[in-house]
Design a protein around this motif. Structure first.
Motif, short mmCIF file in Angstrom:
data_model
loop_
_atom_site.label_atom_id
_atom_site.label_comp_id
_atom_site.label_asym_id
_atom_site.label_seq_id
_atom_site.Cartn_x
_atom_site.Cartn_y
_atom_site.Cartn_z
N ASN A 152 0.81 -1.23 0.00
CA ASN A 152 0.00 0.00 0.00
C ASN A 152 0.84 1.27 0.00
O ASN A 152 0.37 2.33 0.42
N VAL A 153 2.07 1.15 -0.46
CA VAL A 153 2.93 2.33 -0.59
C VAL A 153 3.10 2.63 -2.07
O VAL A 153 3.66 1.83 -2.82
N SER A 154 2.60 3.77 -2.51
CA SER A 154 2.72 4.17 -3.91
C SER A 154 4.15 4.60 -4.20
O SER A 154 4.89 5.00 -3.29
N GLY A 155 4.54 4.51 -5.47
CA GLY A 155 5.89 4.94 -5.82
C GLY A 155 6.25 4.60 -7.25
O GLY A 155 5.45 4.03 -8.00
N TYR A 156 7.45 4.96 -7.62
CA TYR A 156 7.91 4.74 -8.98
C TYR A 156 8.16 3.25 -9.22
O TYR A 156 8.57 2.51 -8.32
N THR A 157 7.89 2.81 -10.43
CA THR A 157 8.09 1.42 -10.81
C THR A 157 8.71 1.39 -12.20
O THR A 157 8.83 2.44 -12.86
N ASP A 158 9.10 0.22 -12.67
CA ASP A 158 9.80 0.13 -13.95
C ASP A 158 8.87 0.13 -15.16
O ASP A 158 9.24 0.60 -16.23
N TYR A 159 7.65 -0.41 -14.98
CA TYR A 159 6.75 -0.52 -16.12
C TYR A 159 5.31 -0.34 -15.65
O TYR A 159 4.94 -0.75 -14.56
N ALA A 160 4.48 0.24 -16.54
CA ALA A 160 3.04 0.29 -16.31
C ALA A 160 2.44 -1.05 -16.71
O ALA A 160 3.06 -1.84 -17.43
N ASN A 161 1.22 -1.30 -16.27
CA ASN A 161 0.53 -2.55 -16.61
C ASN A 161 -0.53 -2.27 -17.67
O ASN A 161 -1.39 -1.41 -17.47
N GLY A 162 -0.46 -3.02 -18.78
CA GLY A 162 -1.36 -2.77 -19.90
C GLY A 162 -2.82 -3.01 -19.60
O GLY A 162 -3.69 -2.56 -20.35
N ALA A 163 -3.13 -3.72 -18.51
CA ALA A 163 -4.53 -3.94 -18.16
C ALA A 163 -5.20 -2.65 -17.69
O ALA A 163 -6.42 -2.50 -17.81
N ALA A 164 -4.39 -1.72 -17.16
CA ALA A 164 -4.92 -0.44 -16.68
C ALA A 164 -3.76 0.53 -16.57
O ALA A 164 -2.97 0.47 -15.63
N MET A 165 -3.66 1.44 -17.51
CA MET A 165 -2.57 2.42 -17.48
C MET A 165 -3.07 3.78 -17.96
O MET A 165 -3.67 3.90 -19.03
N LEU A 166 -2.87 4.78 -17.12
CA LEU A 166 -3.22 6.15 -17.49
C LEU A 166 -1.98 6.81 -18.06
O LEU A 166 -0.93 6.85 -17.41
N VAL A 167 -2.11 7.33 -19.28
CA VAL A 167 -0.96 7.86 -20.03
C VAL A 167 -1.21 9.32 -20.37
O VAL A 167 -2.27 9.67 -20.89
#
Length: 317
Positions: free
Chosen positions: A159-174
């Motif tokens: 439950n800690v938000s933060g930077y990650t390496d990749y977005a997930n194609g199932a749900a991604m806001l661009v």
């Protein structure tokens, strides 16, 4: 009061109308008000236009004359989208958090360098089990990675938000700016690894990817392609190699290819042979040899087609 930015929600349907209708119905739960919905039907056997327009008259719909895959279908949707943000959403998902869009937009407003944001994803069939809470980095030897928290019971440990390496194609806001500057999905992927590639290209252009833990969606997972289909074997292996060719330096690619030849190919060959999965074996080798036959792909052309050069659909219903 500050006006809400317009969000274009883009979904793809391919012979899964009941599932798509369930997704569209779930979008009614959103408390965010300034959005449009674009549905791209990828040449399904039966034309769903009449049913969709009867049940959801506000949906902008495109019906293609051939299956363009996840990449091509979404690119068509991106082309006609009017939003400040594009929300790429799988048709086999349902909204769980009613404030989904508000929370996905928040990180963009705090950090202008963010280009993509994905929410937490849980399994629809087991709503307390996590599928995605960020991604690990692609392993330079295997060309694989894992979803953080996958198959863990959600007890708040991610439950800690933060930077990650990749977005997930199932749900991604661009952010629209990303599609303008970086380009859109590379059509050669068709399906699988495409969001990892788009994320990598986005990071290469100086943007960041963010995981938003405060909201989640439910994913029915692999309804369209099947959980262990031969076609999934083909695209996963073809695109893993393609991804590494596009996103590795020379040394990393050399290590990956050495691992592929000495370990991955023998292991998969023996595994499919002894299990009698000959269709999967053929698909695996088709994926490998596709890359052999297309060695010069991308050598003299841009990595990602720009949004401006995507061909507009002839008709929007």
């Amino acid at each position: 009061m500050k006006q809400q930015p317009l969000v274009s929600i883009i979904l793809i349907n391919w012979n899964q109308l009941p599932v798509t209708l369930e997704c569209l119905e779930s979008l009614k739960r959103l408390t965010y008000t300034n959005y449009e919905i674009i549905l791209v039907d990828n040449a399904s056997k039966e034309d769903p236009s009449k049913i969709v327009k009867e049940k959801f008259p506000h949906v902008r719909m495109i019906r293609t004359d051939q299956n363009l895959g996840f990449t091509g279908g979404n690119n068509i949707g991106l082309k006609i989208a009017k939003g400040d943000y594009f929300f790429i959403l799988n048709n086999d998902t349902e909204v769980a958090s009613t404030n989904l869009l508000e929370k996905l937009i928040e990180p963009f407003e705090k950090d202008p360098s963010i280009g993509m944001v994905s929410p937490k994803i849980r399994y629809f069939s087991h709503p307390d089990i996590i599928q995605y809470a960020g991604y690990t980095k692609i392993n330079p030897f295997t060309g694989k990675n894992r979803q953080v928290g996958e198959k863990e019971e959600d007890k708040g440990q991610h439950n800690v938000s933060g930077y990650t390496d990749y977005a997930n194609g199932a749900a991604m806001l661009v952010k629209r700016e990303v599609a303008d500057r970086v380009g859109v999905f590379p059509d050669h992927f068709f399906i699988y690894y495409e969001e990892l590639d788009w994320s990598s290209q986005t990071v290469r252009h100086g943007y960041k990817i963010y995981y938003q833990s405060e909201v989640y969606i439910l994913h029915k997972e692999s309804i369209t392609m099947g959980k262990a289909s031969a076609i999934k074997t083909y695209y996963n292996n073809k695109n893993r190699i393609l991804f590494m060719r596009r996103n590795s330096n020379s040394f990393q690619l050399m290590c990956f290819l050495a691992f592929l030849v000495t370990f991955t190919i023998p292991k998969n060959t023996l595994s499919f042979l002894f299990s009698g999965k000959f269709e999967h074996l053929r698909s695996f080798y088709r994926g490998v040899f596709w890359n052999v036959k297309n060695l010069n792909l991308y050598k003299h052309e841009p990595l990602n087609k720009s949004l401006a050069t995507v061909e507009a659909p002839k008709q929007v219903l």
